[in-house]
Motif scaffolding. Structure first.
Motif, PDB file in Angstrom:
ATOM      1  N   ASP A  23      77.475 -43.932  76.179  1.00  0.00           N
ATOM      2  CA  ASP A  23      76.879 -44.840  75.201  1.00  0.00           C
ATOM      3  C   ASP A  23      75.401 -44.586  75.006  1.00  0.00           C
ATOM      4  OD1 ASP A  23      78.940 -46.982  74.320  1.00  0.00           O
ATOM      5  OD2 ASP A  23      79.273 -46.796  76.474  1.00  0.00           O
ATOM      6  N   ALA A  55      76.769 -42.125  70.512  1.00  0.00           N
ATOM      7  CA  ALA A  55      76.314 -42.766  69.285  1.00  0.00           C
ATOM      8  C   ALA A  55      75.368 -41.840  68.524  1.00  0.00           C
ATOM      9  CB  ALA A  55      75.607 -44.078  69.615  1.00  0.00           C
ATOM     10  N   SER A  56      75.438 -41.890  67.202  1.00  0.00           N
ATOM     11  CA  SER A  56      74.474 -41.164  66.372  1.00  0.00           C
ATOM     12  C   SER A  56      73.099 -41.786  66.538  1.00  0.00           C
ATOM     13  CB  SER A  56      74.897 -41.214  64.906  1.00  0.00           C
ATOM     14  OG  SER A  56      73.869 -40.721  64.074  1.00  0.00           O
ATOM     15  N   ARG A  73      78.390 -36.893  67.421  1.00  0.00           N
ATOM     16  CA  ARG A  73      77.659 -38.153  67.252  1.00  0.00           C
ATOM     17  C   ARG A  73      78.434 -39.050  66.277  1.00  0.00           C
ATOM     18  NH1 ARG A  73      72.859 -38.734  69.723  1.00  0.00           N
ATOM     19  NH2 ARG A  73      71.701 -36.883  70.378  1.00  0.00           N
ATOM     20  N   ARG A  75      79.308 -42.752  64.164  1.00  0.00           N
ATOM     21  CA  ARG A  75      78.608 -43.741  63.353  1.00  0.00           C
ATOM     22  C   ARG A  75      78.100 -44.890  64.231  1.00  0.00           C
ATOM     23  NH1 ARG A  75      78.606 -44.039  58.177  1.00  0.00           N
ATOM     24  NH2 ARG A  75      80.507 -42.760  58.030  1.00  0.00           N
ATOM     25  N   SER A  76      76.838 -45.260  64.023  1.00  0.00           N
ATOM     26  CA  SER A  76      76.241 -46.262  64.899  1.00  0.00           C
ATOM     27  C   SER A  76      75.418 -47.258  64.109  1.00  0.00           C
ATOM     28  CB  SER A  76      75.356 -45.582  65.952  1.00  0.00           C
ATOM     29  OG  SER A  76      74.195 -45.020  65.353  1.00  0.00           O
ATOM     30  N   THR A  77      75.066 -48.338  64.783  1.00  0.00           N
ATOM     31  CA  THR A  77      74.181 -49.348  64.214  1.00  0.00           C
ATOM     32  C   THR A  77      73.192 -49.762  65.284  1.00  0.00           C
ATOM     33  OG1 THR A  77      74.123 -51.465  63.041  1.00  0.00           O
ATOM     34  CG2 THR A  77      75.646 -51.293  64.891  1.00  0.00           C
ATOM     35  N   ARG A  86      70.866 -47.616  69.907  1.00  0.00           N
ATOM     36  CA  ARG A  86      71.897 -47.829  68.906  1.00  0.00           C
ATOM     37  C   ARG A  86      73.239 -47.909  69.627  1.00  0.00           C
ATOM     38  NH1 ARG A  86      69.732 -46.829  63.795  1.00  0.00           N
ATOM     39  NH2 ARG A  86      71.821 -46.997  62.927  1.00  0.00           N
ATOM     40  N   VAL A  87      74.205 -48.557  68.970  1.00  0.00           N
ATOM     41  CA  VAL A  87      75.540 -48.701  69.540  1.00  0.00           C
ATOM     42  C   VAL A  87      76.552 -48.157  68.544  1.00  0.00           C
ATOM     43  CG1 VAL A  87      75.793 -51.062  68.643  1.00  0.00           C
ATOM     44  CG2 VAL A  87      77.186 -50.308  70.598  1.00  0.00           C
ATOM     45  N   THR A  88      77.563 -47.465  69.046  1.00  0.00           N
ATOM     46  CA  THR A  88      78.616 -46.934  68.189  1.00  0.00           C
ATOM     47  C   THR A  88      79.397 -48.079  67.543  1.00  0.00           C
ATOM     48  OG1 THR A  88      78.811 -44.986  69.594  1.00  0.00           O
ATOM     49  CG2 THR A  88      80.656 -45.457  68.142  1.00  0.00           C
TER      50      THR A  88
END
Length: 400
Positions: A23, A55-56, A73, A75-77, A86-88
Motif C-alpha cells: 500500500d 497505488a499510483s 500502479r 488507480r488511487s485517490t 494515496r490509497v488504491t
C-alpha cells in the motif's frame, strides 16, 4: 553396436517470479515504503523477476519499469487522514489483482501489509492457488495521529485493528516481521501463527563512515557537537523530548540538533525550540532524497531515536552503519539495536535522555568505542543476507 542416444536439449530454467503487493511505495516517505523498494530492487539485482503492485502516485493507473522492477500502479485517490499518501481505489480491486496474477503467473505473492492492496493480493493469491508470504510493518500507533483517534479510544481501536490484521495474515503460508521483538508483539496481540524475524537489512556498501567536515559543509551544518535524527517528524517519534533535552545538554556541551525529514510536527517543534530558547540550535534540513541520505549521517556525533513505535528502525541501523553511537527510547524493537554502542532511556524521561547525550558528546574516546560497536552490530543486518533469506522462503513456500 547401438547408436548413441541424442543429447537432450537443455531445459531452460526461468528465474523466480515474485509479485510484491504494497500500500506504500516511493515516492511515499516511510520505513515500509523504503524497505519494499529496497527489497524489490535488491531481488531484481539478484536475478529475480520482480513485479510490484501499488497505488499510483498521481492517481492514474500505469505500468512502469524502474531499476529492473515492473511497477503496476493502480488507480488511487488521496488518503483523507494523511497529508501526502494515496490509497488504491477499492472498487473492482479484487478482479484487477485476479487478472494481474493470472497474467504474470508469479511463483509467490509477497504482501507488505493487510490494508487495501495487501488484502486484495492475499485474496487473489488464494483464489489463484499462489502461495503467500506476508511481512508486517504495522503498528496502530503509527496511524492514530492521522486518523485523529482520541487517546481514550486508542486501546479499543488498536484491539480492533489487530484482530483485522490477524484475519488477513492468517491466510499467508509464511509470516515475517523485522525483529524478534516485533514477532513477540504479534504473538502478544493474539496472532496464533509462527512469525519469523527477518531484518529489513541495510546496504552496507552505501552506509559507511564518511568525512564529517565535508558533510557538514555540504548540508550547511555548523561545526559543533551534533545530535541527529532522521525520519518522519510525526507524533510517535516524540521529538519534543529531544528538543526539550537540548537546553540541559547545552549546560555541559555546546551542542545542536539536526532534524532530517518532513512531517506534521515540524511547525510545533519550531515553536517549541523558539519558546525554550534553542531555536537557533535546532536545524531542520527537511526531506533529503534517498540518493543523498547516506551522506547526511556524517554530519553527526550521535544519533537519537526517541520514537516508541519502531518495529526495527531502519534509520537507526543506517546511523549505526556509519559508525554513530545511539541514544534511543527503551521501547518496542529499539533495545534490540543497543549493545555497547549507546544508551537506552525510559520514554518521557527527558533528563535521562539529556544525561546520556552529554556523556557521549563529552567523551571522544567513548564515542569511538561506541562507534565501533555500532559498526559491528550493523554488519549483522547486511541486506544481502535478508534478500537471500527471502529468496529461500519463496522457494520453500512454492515447493510445498
Amino acid at each position: 553396436m547401438t547408436a548413441a542416444a541424442p543429447e537432450a536439449a537443455p531445459v531452460a530454467v526461468r528465474p523466480q517470479r515474485v509479485l510484491i503487493a504494497t500500500d506504500t511505495y516511493p515516492p511515499d516517505v516511510n520505513g515500509a515504503a523504503y524497505f519494499t523498494h529496497r527489497l524489490a530492487t535488491g531481488l531484481a539485482a539478484r536475478g529475480v523477476e520482480v513485479h510490484v503492485v501499488c497505488a499510483s502516485d498521481d492517481g492514474k493507473p500505469r505500468l512502469d519499469r524502474e531499476d529492473g522492477v515492473v511497477l503496476h500502479r493502480l488507480r488511487s485517490t488521496r488518503l483523507l487522514v494523511h497529508p501526502t499518501m494515496r490509497v488504491t481505489v477499492p472498487a473492482g480491486l479484487g478482479r484487477t489483482v485476479d487478472r494481474l496474477i493470472e497474467r504474470i503467473g508469479p511463483d509467490v505473492v509477497h504482501t507488505q501489509g493487510h490494508f487495501v492492496v495487501g488484502r486484495a493480493a492475499v485474496g487473489a493469491a488464494r483464489r489463484g492457488g499462489v502461495p503467500v508470504v506476508a511481512t508486517n510493518h504495522f503498528m496502530p500507533d503509527n496511524l492514530f495521529q492521522f486518523a485523529h483517534i482520541p487517546s481514550g479510544l486508542r486501546n479499543r481501536v488498536g484491539a480492533l485493528a489487530w484482530r483485522d490484521f490477524s484475519r488477513v495474515f492468517a491466510k499467508a503460508d509464511h509470516v515475517t516481521t523485522p525483529t524478534p521483538i516485533a514477532a513477540g508483539l504479534l504473538t502478544g496481540k493474539g496472532f496464533g501463527r509462527e512469525v519469523e524475524p527477518v531484518s529489513c537489512g541495510i546496504d552496507l556498501r552505501r552506509f559507511r563512515p564518511q568525512p564529517r567536515a565535508w558533510a557538514r559543509q555540504r548540508f550547511g551544518v555548523p561545526d559543533r557537537p551534533t545530535i541527529l535524527f532522521v525520519g518522519r517528524l510525526d507524533e510517535e517519534k516524540r521529538l519534543e523530548e529531544l528538543v526539550r533535552a537540548l537546553p540541559q545538554v547545552m549546560n555541559s556541551v555546546d551542542a545542536q540538533i539536526v532534524l532530517v525529514g518532513s512531517g506534521n510536527r515540524r511547525e510545533s517543534l519550531e515553536r517549541l525550540a523558539a519558546r525554550i530558547g534553542v531555536g537557533e540550535r535546532v536545524r531542520f534540513l527537511g526531506f533529503v532524497p534517498d540518493a543523498d541520505l547516506q551522506e547526511v549521517y556524517s554530519v553527526a556525533d550521535v544519533f537519537a531515536m526517541p520514537g516508541v513505535a519502531e518495529l526495527q528502525s531502519i534509520a537507526t541501523l543506517e546511523a549505526m552503519a556509519t559508525g554513530l553511537p545511539v541514544v534511543a527510547a527503551d521501547a518496542m524493537a529499539l533495545p534490540h539495536l543497543i549493545d555497547g554502542n549507546g544508551f537506552l532511556y525510559p520514554p518521557g524521561e527527558v533528563r535521562e535522555l539529556a544525561k546520556h547525550l552529554v556523556t557521549i558528546l563529552s567523551d571522544a574516546e567513548l564515542r569511538a568505542t561506541m562507534g565501533r560497536a555500532s559498526l559491528a552490530l550493523a554488519a549483522r543486518h547486511d541486506h544481502e543476507r535478508s534478500l537471500a533469506r527471502f529468496e529461500q522462503i519463496y522457494l520453500e513456500v512454492s515447493s510445498r
